[in-house]
Design an enzyme around this catalytic site. Structure first.
Site, PDB file in Angstrom:
ATOM      1  N   GLN A 237      72.830  15.770  38.717  1.00 14.22           N
ATOM      2  CA  GLN A 237      71.602  16.478  38.347  1.00 14.22           C
ATOM      3  C   GLN A 237      70.379  15.556  38.434  1.00 14.22           C
ATOM      4  O   GLN A 237      69.251  16.013  38.326  1.00 14.22           O
ATOM      5  CB  GLN A 237      71.720  17.065  36.934  1.00 14.22           C
ATOM      6  CG  GLN A 237      72.687  18.243  36.871  1.00 14.22           C
ATOM      7  CD  GLN A 237      72.746  18.906  35.502  1.00 14.22           C
ATOM      8  OE1 GLN A 237      73.824  18.998  34.937  1.00 14.22           O
ATOM      9  NE2 GLN A 237      71.637  19.365  34.987  1.00 14.22           N
ATOM     10  N   ARG A 384      72.345  23.884  28.932  1.00 11.20           N
ATOM     11  CA  ARG A 384      71.273  24.869  29.148  1.00 11.20           C
ATOM     12  C   ARG A 384      70.296  24.856  27.972  1.00 11.20           C
ATOM     13  O   ARG A 384      69.991  25.888  27.362  1.00 11.20           O
ATOM     14  CB  ARG A 384      71.845  26.259  29.326  1.00 11.20           C
ATOM     15  CG  ARG A 384      70.873  27.100  30.146  1.00 11.20           C
ATOM     16  CD  ARG A 384      71.474  28.327  30.694  1.00 11.20           C
ATOM     17  NE  ARG A 384      70.512  28.986  31.569  1.00 11.20           N
ATOM     18  CZ  ARG A 384      70.842  29.751  32.572  1.00 11.20           C
ATOM     19  NH1 ARG A 384      72.091  29.949  32.849  1.00 11.20           N
ATOM     20  NH2 ARG A 384      69.919  30.327  33.299  1.00 11.20           N
ATOM     21  N   CYS A 385      69.842  23.671  27.672  1.00 10.54           N
ATOM     22  CA  CYS A 385      68.999  23.481  26.501  1.00 10.54           C
ATOM     23  C   CYS A 385      68.224  22.199  26.707  1.00 10.54           C
ATOM     24  O   CYS A 385      68.692  21.303  27.380  1.00 10.54           O
ATOM     25  CB  CYS A 385      69.902  23.384  25.276  1.00 10.54           C
ATOM     26  SG  CYS A 385      69.417  22.215  24.025  1.00 10.54           S
ATOM     27  N   GLU A 760      66.196  27.490  30.210  1.00  5.58           N
ATOM     28  CA  GLU A 760      66.985  27.264  28.998  1.00  5.58           C
ATOM     29  C   GLU A 760      66.728  28.322  27.926  1.00  5.58           C
ATOM     30  O   GLU A 760      67.558  28.518  27.034  1.00  5.58           O
ATOM     31  CB  GLU A 760      66.631  25.908  28.380  1.00  5.58           C
ATOM     32  CG  GLU A 760      66.272  24.853  29.398  1.00  5.58           C
ATOM     33  CD  GLU A 760      67.459  24.014  29.797  1.00  5.58           C
ATOM     34  OE1 GLU A 760      68.231  23.713  28.909  1.00  5.58           O
ATOM     35  OE2 GLU A 760      67.610  23.683  30.976  1.00  5.58           O
TER      36      GLU A 760
END
Ligand code: CDP
Length: 806
Positions: A237, A384-385, A760
């Protein structure tokens, strides 16, 4: 009709720029099986790696015998910590300033930990040889409970840290303690709590879960001994950061390392950190001179790569009798597993947990977080935060509900009277953030009206009557959430990872025929960057999005950037894209003025061209300008039309949302049904409404999984109980609720195009919303708090504990 006679509106539509629901250009490849993922990469003479992993959660490694494994046909090497030690590679640094064993060095600290790495000519031979490696273990006492880990006589987990009373984030007060992180004013908050009309107190647990992306983690390391160049393909990522880290720990010059993130099948934070597989593959490739592939399977992914959450949040919230919140106190015990491998900006060992005052104007607050070692897998990533924002949002949205119960108030009204008002922005929070913009009251009213809140409450009350009268066994829960996110790390002055400032970048080259390529320091893992970043540029420079290629993920070609996670791409790289576009436009203006034989100030940008002010019939299109940049000798200007921008954001962006869930719960079976899920998101200026909607659907579905069933669980021996997708809940289309999406637009005042992140938000907002719906259904029977995930058994148990089964 050509672009000479089209109206400005038609020309703008032609660009498919900002605000256009442009179809995702990536999907042409993905839907036809033309994606190229790490496991699709096949290089000549490629070898395959596989790990021997520990069956124990805590044990001494007495010996590792690789002799039988070496006899398996096709096996080339078996690496152990002893082989890596002379290279100094048997341990690696973590993103959190700790260090982690690459291969077991004397002991193991979690089940599934990497013990030896087999390299063979094919994957089957490697797997066969893994079975032949004989490891002698001596079991040690296991501790999986972070509170027990801090007891005086708890087993010492990290013997390598013995005697070290200071860690990367300050003092350690116990052998299994990692750090204490404090924010806000402790004394003032305790004084407010002591003098308050009402104080609600609760332990809010956000259980351990896992990002579980569709594609697991993996890499292919290819060392070319002739050129001395290492090419590393991987599910990264943050490819540039990986290049720098590989250079620092391997000693290879950074220009001799090329990191390529090809297509990535989801990341959700799981692919931010460094894993043993990367190090071992690189070493194996250097040693053998052949490419080495390592791709983990699903069980390995769930057992050993980065987990998320696992926060025990003890909260106290103070308010007046009328419900005005006066103070918030939180002490969090954070279970980090065997090594502290959390992926957070360096100065934030508990991420942005200090956004836990949420959407509310809370004058006084205090937060303390204690990080603790246990015999579980390391990680602590932002699933996802944006760095523990999910935990923070869950905490405050549960505390609001608990306070509403204590006050006997409607939770929607309690939120309304405590929201930060529109005129208070930019708003300075008690825990140190400056919220850039927001209009919470408007969003809230819109959401309540959209679902018919008052009528829903009446229906709920009637259902309760019917339940008590024995006419039904189903209750209705109405889950409310208003969340505020913090996304877009930098700024560089506050945020770095391993010393690398969290800016991002975009480089644009306009070709002579008026098409373009843009390269960014980020990397899409399904978010559709190739679609949406071209739209930003289309609007900024007047070239159709369809004529712009967006490329990411190759460190030999893309400008340096810190990658994609925490919804930072739009706030940071999106801003860099707009700024690079503006540099192109500034040069284009000079070229146009020269071509039109007027002063630079006498031309202005008009959708896809520069026109002479007051004489719109005199213009040069961007296509004409691009060609001129390459075929005219323009006095005082270099040929070509290129620009690069490295963008250091002045602040983060603060997206927000109002979510409402209506849930039916069968008290006798614990079965639930999501009857309605309404999600209003405000991510500032919207680049692509269709991509945003896709992000909301995906994130809310992950949120649904987390709230209603997904869990990484261990037994007391540290055995992993959720290592397959039979045990770890991933919703299928059958379980996934239907979503009703909506929006308001409150632009970010500091972002060049006013955009905030969105990826997110639906995970941050939906988890408390689903959970609050479950709690709300049982509120009339005295339930204040129960722990997620709310699977069927747990819901049944709530009802049973409340005596509802007669
Ligand atoms: O960093 P990441 O890509 O995961 O998250 P993001 O910046 O929130 O962007 C997710 C996707 O939504 C990207 O394709 C963005 O361009 C798009 N988006 C948008 O269309 N409008 C916004 N205001 C924010 C994001």
């Amino acid at each position: 009709m050509n672009d000479q006679v089209m109206s400005p509106e038609q020309r703008a539509a032609n660009l498919k720029g900002m605000g256009c629901a442009r179809k995702r250009v990536e999907d042409v490849r993905f839907t036809q099986g033309k994606g190229r993922y790490v496991d699709d990469i096949k290089l000549d003479g490629m070898l395959f790696g596989d790990f021997v992993r520990s069956p124990y959660a805590h044990a001494r490694v007495v010996s590792v015998d690789t002799s039988e494994a070496m006899k398996v046909p096709g096996v080339v090497a078996v690496l152990t910590a002893q082989d890596l030690a002379p290279l100094g590679l048997h341990w690696m640094p973590t993103l959190a300033g700790d260090r982690q064993m690459v291969l077991a060095d004397g002991k193991v600290l979690f089940q599934g930990q990497e013990v030896a790495f087999v390299v063979a000519s094919d994957r089957y031979a490697a797997a066969d040889a893994v079975e032949k490696v004989v490891v002698e273990y001596e079991e040690l006492p296991v501790v999986v409970d972070p509170f027990k880990a801090l007891e005086p006589d708890a087993p010492v987990l990290r013997e390598d840290l013995e005697g070290k009373m200071t860690g990367a984030h300050g003092p350690r007060r116990h052998h299994n303690h990692i750090f204490t992180w404090e924010q806000g004013d402790k004394d003032a908050t305790e004084a407010v709590l002591a003098g308050a009309d009402v104080v609600a107190e609760e332990m809010v647990y956000y259980h351990r879960t896992h990002p579980s992306p569709l594609e697991t983690c993996g890499c292919v390391a290819a060392m070319d001994k002739v050129t001395g160049k290492l090419t590393l393909y991987g599910t990264f990522q943050a490819p540039h950061a990986i290049r720098t880290v590989v250079s620092l720990i391997s000693g290879l010059a950074e220009h001799n390392i090329r990191v390529i993130s090809p297509d990535i099948g989801g990341g959700f934070g799981n692919k931010v950190g460094a894993y043993s597989g990367y190090v071992c593959s690189v070493v194996a490739s250097i040693v053998t001179g052949k490419p080495v592939k390592w791709v983990e399977d699903r069980m390995e992914n769930l057992m050993s790569t980065a987990f998320a959450r696992d926060y025990w949040m003890h909260g106290k919230i103070a308010a007046t009798k009328e419900g005005k919140i006066t103070g918030l106190w939180c002490h969090t015990t954070a279970d980090h597993g065997g090594f502290d491998a959390c992926a957070d900006p360096t100065k934030f060992p508990a991420g942005f947990m200090n956004i836990c005052t949420g959407s509310y104007d809370i004058p006084t607050a205090y937060l303390a977080v204690d990080g603790v070692y246990t015999n579980k897998a390391p990680g602590g990533v932002a699933y996802r935060c944006s760095f523990r924002v999910t935990e923070a949002a869950y905490f405050i949205e549960r505390m609001i509900e608990v306070l509403a119960i204590k006050l006997g108030m409607d939770a929607a009204e309690l939120r309304r009277i405590n929201f930060i008002r529109k005129d208070q922005f930019p708003y300075q929070s008690a825990l140190g953030w400056e919220y850039d913009s927001g209009d919470y009251h408007t969003a809230w009213e819109k959401a309540l009206n959209a679902v018919g809140y008052d009528a829903l409450r009446k229906e709920q009350a009637q259902r309760l009557e019917d339940f008590k009268a024995g006419k039904t066994r189903k209750l209705i829960g109405i889950g409310l959430t208003h969340f505020t996110e913090i996304v877009g790390a930098g700024p560089v002055k506050n945020c770095d990872i391993l010393g690398l400032g969290m800016f991002d970048s975009c480089e644009i080259r306009i070709h002579p025929t008026g098409s373009a390529i843009a390269r960014l320091g980020t990397i899409s893992q399904g978010q559709g960057h190739a679609t949406t970043f071209a739209q930003i540029l289309a609007s900024e420079i007047g070239i159709p999005a369809d004529n712009i290629t967006v490329e990411e993920g190759d460190t030999d070609t893309a400008p340096y950037g810190l990658g994609t996670y925490g919804s930072r791409s739009t706030p940071v790289a999106g801003a860099a894209t707009a700024m690079a576009g503006r540099k192109i436009r500034a040069k284009a203006q000079m070229i146009a003025a020269w071509l039109l034989e007027v002063h630079d100030d006498d031309v202005e940008f008009d959708v896809d061209r520069f026109v002479v002010k007051g004489a719109p019939e005199r213009f040069k299109t961007m296509k004409e300008i691009a060609f001129a940049a390459y075929n005219q000798a323009i006095p005082g200007l270099e040929p070509g039309l290129e620009a690069v921008s490295y963008y250091d954001p002045p602040n983060m962006t603060y997206p927000f949302g109002a979510y409402i869930c209506v849930m039916e719960i069968d008290v006798d079976t614990g079965v639930h049904e999501v009857r309605q899920f309404y999600a209003l998101d405000d991510c500032g200026t919207r680049i692509n409404p269709m991509v945003i909607e896709g992000q909301i659907h995906g994130g809310a579905t992950e949120g649904y999984a987390i709230a209603m069933g997904q869990e990484i669980a261990y037994d007391d021996m540290g055995n992993h109980k959720s290592a397959t997708l039979m045990d770890f809940f991933i919703p299928t289309s059958w379980e996934t609720p239907t979503y009703q999406t909506d929006f308001t637009v409150t632009p970010s005042p500091h972002h060049p195009i006013g955009a905030k992140g969105v990826g997110e938000s639906p995970n941050v907002g939906s988890v408390p919303c689903f959970s609050n719906a479950v709690h709300d259904a049982f509120r009339p029977f005295g339930l204040t708090q129960s722990h997620m995930p709310h699977d069927q058994w747990r819901i049944w148990k709530i009802a049973n504990d409340l005596g509802l089964h007669g």
